[in-house]
Motif scaffolding. Sequence first.
Motif, PDB file in Angstrom:
ATOM      1  N   ARG A 169       0.809  50.871 -16.522  1.00  0.00           N
ATOM      2  CA  ARG A 169       1.914  51.646 -15.973  1.00  0.00           C
ATOM      3  C   ARG A 169       1.744  53.148 -16.225  1.00  0.00           C
ATOM      4  O   ARG A 169       1.953  53.950 -15.328  1.00  0.00           O
ATOM      5  N   ILE A 170       1.366  53.514 -17.455  1.00  0.00           N
ATOM      6  CA  ILE A 170       1.360  54.945 -17.768  1.00  0.00           C
ATOM      7  C   ILE A 170       0.029  55.656 -17.592  1.00  0.00           C
ATOM      8  O   ILE A 170       0.001  56.868 -17.453  1.00  0.00           O
ATOM      9  N   TYR A 171      -1.076  54.930 -17.575  1.00  0.00           N
ATOM     10  CA  TYR A 171      -2.349  55.635 -17.520  1.00  0.00           C
ATOM     11  C   TYR A 171      -2.534  56.480 -16.264  1.00  0.00           C
ATOM     12  O   TYR A 171      -3.048  57.592 -16.345  1.00  0.00           O
ATOM     13  N   PRO A 172      -2.138  55.990 -15.110  1.00  0.00           N
ATOM     14  CA  PRO A 172      -2.273  56.838 -13.915  1.00  0.00           C
ATOM     15  C   PRO A 172      -1.595  58.195 -14.101  1.00  0.00           C
ATOM     16  O   PRO A 172      -2.168  59.224 -13.773  1.00  0.00           O
ATOM     17  N   ALA A 173      -0.389  58.187 -14.647  1.00  0.00           N
ATOM     18  CA  ALA A 173       0.308  59.444 -14.887  1.00  0.00           C
ATOM     19  C   ALA A 173      -0.442  60.299 -15.900  1.00  0.00           C
ATOM     20  O   ALA A 173      -0.553  61.525 -15.752  1.00  0.00           O
ATOM     21  N   PHE A 174      -0.959  59.630 -16.916  1.00  0.00           N
ATOM     22  CA  PHE A 174      -1.704  60.355 -17.935  1.00  0.00           C
ATOM     23  C   PHE A 174      -2.919  61.036 -17.339  1.00  0.00           C
ATOM     24  O   PHE A 174      -3.161  62.223 -17.554  1.00  0.00           O
ATOM     25  N   ASN A 175      -3.666  60.280 -16.561  1.00  0.00           N
ATOM     26  CA  ASN A 175      -4.875  60.834 -15.970  1.00  0.00           C
ATOM     27  C   ASN A 175      -4.560  61.939 -14.959  1.00  0.00           C
ATOM     28  O   ASN A 175      -5.294  62.923 -14.841  1.00  0.00           O
ATOM     29  N   ALA A 176      -3.473  61.773 -14.252  1.00  0.00           N
ATOM     30  CA  ALA A 176      -3.069  62.806 -13.294  1.00  0.00           C
ATOM     31  C   ALA A 176      -2.778  64.110 -14.036  1.00  0.00           C
ATOM     32  O   ALA A 176      -3.136  65.203 -13.584  1.00  0.00           O
ATOM     33  N   GLU A 177      -2.143  63.955 -15.180  1.00  0.00           N
ATOM     34  CA  GLU A 177      -1.824  65.138 -15.978  1.00  0.00           C
ATOM     35  C   GLU A 177      -3.101  65.758 -16.546  1.00  0.00           C
ATOM     36  O   GLU A 177      -3.225  66.977 -16.617  1.00  0.00           O
ATOM     37  N   GLU A 178      -4.035  64.902 -16.917  1.00  0.00           N
ATOM     38  CA  GLU A 178      -5.335  65.408 -17.363  1.00  0.00           C
ATOM     39  C   GLU A 178      -5.970  66.248 -16.259  1.00  0.00           C
ATOM     40  O   GLU A 178      -6.513  67.320 -16.521  1.00  0.00           O
ATOM     41  N   ALA A 179      -5.882  65.754 -15.058  1.00  0.00           N
ATOM     42  CA  ALA A 179      -6.472  66.466 -13.925  1.00  0.00           C
ATOM     43  C   ALA A 179      -5.811  67.823 -13.731  1.00  0.00           C
ATOM     44  O   ALA A 179      -6.476  68.828 -13.467  1.00  0.00           O
ATOM     45  N   ALA A 180      -4.492  67.841 -13.876  1.00  0.00           N
ATOM     46  CA  ALA A 180      -3.765  69.097 -13.716  1.00  0.00           C
ATOM     47  C   ALA A 180      -4.217  70.121 -14.751  1.00  0.00           C
ATOM     48  O   ALA A 180      -4.387  71.307 -14.455  1.00  0.00           O
ATOM     49  N   VAL A 181      -4.406  69.634 -15.973  1.00  0.00           N
ATOM     50  CA  VAL A 181      -4.860  70.538 -17.044  1.00  0.00           C
ATOM     51  C   VAL A 181      -6.281  71.023 -16.769  1.00  0.00           C
ATOM     52  O   VAL A 181      -6.587  72.214 -16.895  1.00  0.00           O
ATOM     53  N   ALA A 182      -7.134  70.096 -16.386  1.00  0.00           N
ATOM     54  CA  ALA A 182      -8.529  70.461 -16.115  1.00  0.00           C
ATOM     55  C   ALA A 182      -8.623  71.452 -14.965  1.00  0.00           C
ATOM     56  O   ALA A 182      -9.541  72.273 -14.903  1.00  0.00           O
ATOM     57  N   ASP A 183      -7.671  71.376 -14.061  1.00  0.00           N
ATOM     58  CA  ASP A 183      -7.661  72.293 -12.917  1.00  0.00           C
ATOM     59  C   ASP A 183      -7.365  73.733 -13.320  1.00  0.00           C
ATOM     60  O   ASP A 183      -7.576  74.662 -12.534  1.00  0.00           O
ATOM     61  N   LEU A 184      -6.862  73.889 -14.520  1.00  0.00           N
ATOM     62  CA  LEU A 184      -6.591  75.253 -14.997  1.00  0.00           C
ATOM     63  C   LEU A 184      -7.895  76.000 -15.252  1.00  0.00           C
ATOM     64  O   LEU A 184      -7.925  77.225 -15.299  1.00  0.00           O
ATOM     65  N   VAL A 185      -8.961  75.224 -15.426  1.00  0.00           N
ATOM     66  CA  VAL A 185     -10.271  75.834 -15.640  1.00  0.00           C
ATOM     67  C   VAL A 185     -10.932  76.058 -14.278  1.00  0.00           C
ATOM     68  O   VAL A 185     -10.909  75.174 -13.431  1.00  0.00           O
ATOM     69  N   SER A 186     -11.487  77.229 -14.095  1.00  0.00           N
ATOM     70  CA  SER A 186     -12.132  77.524 -12.810  1.00  0.00           C
ATOM     71  C   SER A 186     -13.342  76.624 -12.602  1.00  0.00           C
ATOM     72  O   SER A 186     -13.965  76.169 -13.557  1.00  0.00           O
ATOM     73  N   ASP A 187     -13.648  76.376 -11.356  1.00  0.00           N
ATOM     74  CA  ASP A 187     -14.793  75.536 -11.037  1.00  0.00           C
ATOM     75  C   ASP A 187     -16.066  76.075 -11.680  1.00  0.00           C
ATOM     76  O   ASP A 187     -16.922  75.316 -12.134  1.00  0.00           O
ATOM     77  N   ALA A 188     -16.156  77.387 -11.711  1.00  0.00           N
ATOM     78  CA  ALA A 188     -17.357  78.019 -12.255  1.00  0.00           C
ATOM     79  C   ALA A 188     -17.547  77.704 -13.736  1.00  0.00           C
ATOM     80  O   ALA A 188     -18.673  77.554 -14.213  1.00  0.00           O
ATOM     81  N   ASP A 189     -16.425  77.578 -14.450  1.00  0.00           N
ATOM     82  CA  ASP A 189     -16.509  77.372 -15.891  1.00  0.00           C
ATOM     83  C   ASP A 189     -16.544  75.914 -16.326  1.00  0.00           C
ATOM     84  O   ASP A 189     -17.030  75.594 -17.406  1.00  0.00           O
ATOM     85  N   ARG A 190     -16.010  75.027 -15.478  1.00  0.00           N
ATOM     86  CA  ARG A 190     -15.752  73.670 -15.935  1.00  0.00           C
ATOM     87  C   ARG A 190     -16.966  72.960 -16.535  1.00  0.00           C
ATOM     88  O   ARG A 190     -16.885  72.391 -17.625  1.00  0.00           O
TER      89      ARG A 190
END
Lengths: 216, 216
Positions: A175-196
């Motif tokens: 139930r909760i992992y999809p939300a967790f992973n989505a939030e992970e993605a949102a955080v990771a998106d804060l990093v520019s593609d160049a830096d990731r």
Amino acid sequence: MSAAGRPAPTDRSAPADRSARTGRAAPVARTAPADPAAASDATGSSRPRLDDLIQAERDIVARLDEVGIDADLDAFSVISNIYRAATAIRRHMETRVLAPEQLSWTAFVTLWVLWIWDEMEARHLAAEAGITKGTLTGVLDTLERRGLVTRRRHDDDRRLLSVRLTDDGQALLARIYPAFNAEEAAVADLVSDADRASVVTGLRDIVRGLPDLDDT
Amino acid sequence: MSAAGRPAPTDRSAPADRSARTGRAAPVARTAPADPAAASDATGSSRPRLDDLIQAERDIVARLDEVGIDADLDAFSVISNIYRAATAIRRHMETRVLAPEQLSWTAFVTLWVLWIWDEMEARHLAAEAGITKGTLTGVLDTLERRGLVTRRRHDDDRRLLSVRLTDDGQALLARIYPAFNAEEAAVADLVSDADRASVVTGLRDIVRGLPDLDDT
DNA sequence: GGTCGTTCGTTCGGCCCCGAACGGTAGCGG
DNA sequence: CCGCTACCGTTCGGGGCCGAACGAACGACC
């Protein structure tokens, strides 16, 4: 946040001059860390702008220079930003995804590892979750009490303990992992593609290299 | 590590096949997380090689794919490596530099902030140290008991509390910070020159951007 | 001068966290 | 079969950590 009856201004603080204490005149003007107006809590001064973060790091060196210490700023930046990011992320995840389910970060990670690997012996579980076996005992006590995991002694080697998710535990994770992973993605998106990519490999290098550094 | 009277082999574990449980055949061969032979403790499987770390991350996706979940691997890599690196660094610093002085990471950070900024009001100190005021109270209790800091109530606003280092506290910091920073440098050196700048800016972007993400 | 809304640091309950010490278990070599 | 030695998970003490609740202090406004 602030409205009617009016707060109580309070911020007549600002670190003043310490030159008397250090016995050295302050050679550079440093910006106070301060943080006027309401920090929600612990986030390290509410809503920092990028300039603030960089300026703060510069202030450190200026201050260290005053006391005659030549610190490695780059090293400080690396370490401090890793730690700040980690705690910020943990708190974000805990309040956004985990709190509604009454789960701590560690409890979640533990459940998650079990979810991925299905059944695990305690010491492996501890290692994967990044905690000591002593800590794991307590975590398992909590999770078991809530009916999310079960402990089972091995029959052939009675020292060993196998842990697995209950059906409830399994359902919870699904139930909760999809939300967790989505939030992970949102955080990771804060990093520019160049830096990731560099961020990931750089951190991996640290994780890999640290054990060797431990016993030097 | 292992020598005479012989251990007790124990590792007839290895996560076996779960297909029965998931009701799905395992499409890819996954490497078990395991970790035969002595993990010192909590380091997340002793002495990982780079390939292991990457492989482990791939295994996660494979496993998630089995359950029919399409997770964002990049996001997972970013978040998990940040957290792993942070705890590894913390532990490294605590055992290498702080333990001899009986200091925890948080106690050190708190002292260090006071060392840099000389005198601080409690809420600012908490924010700078990245902890809540509730936690700070306990930390200050410890530090005050050991004679490293002093609390002082403001005269004009008796709600406020100013904290500063004692002479002992100052001496302690002057003594251990060089070693601490040297160790920071050693850790930072694990990151290649090519990656270092990206690591710092990437993490800063997270620290800066997370508060906005908090209230979305 | 008395509310009222706010801020301060502390307290509380519950959990995480570690290292060290501890019983219980297991294999080996004598 | 009996020590020895190594390993298992648990227990214990001390600390960190948070959010919520709390009492005291404060400023503003009526």
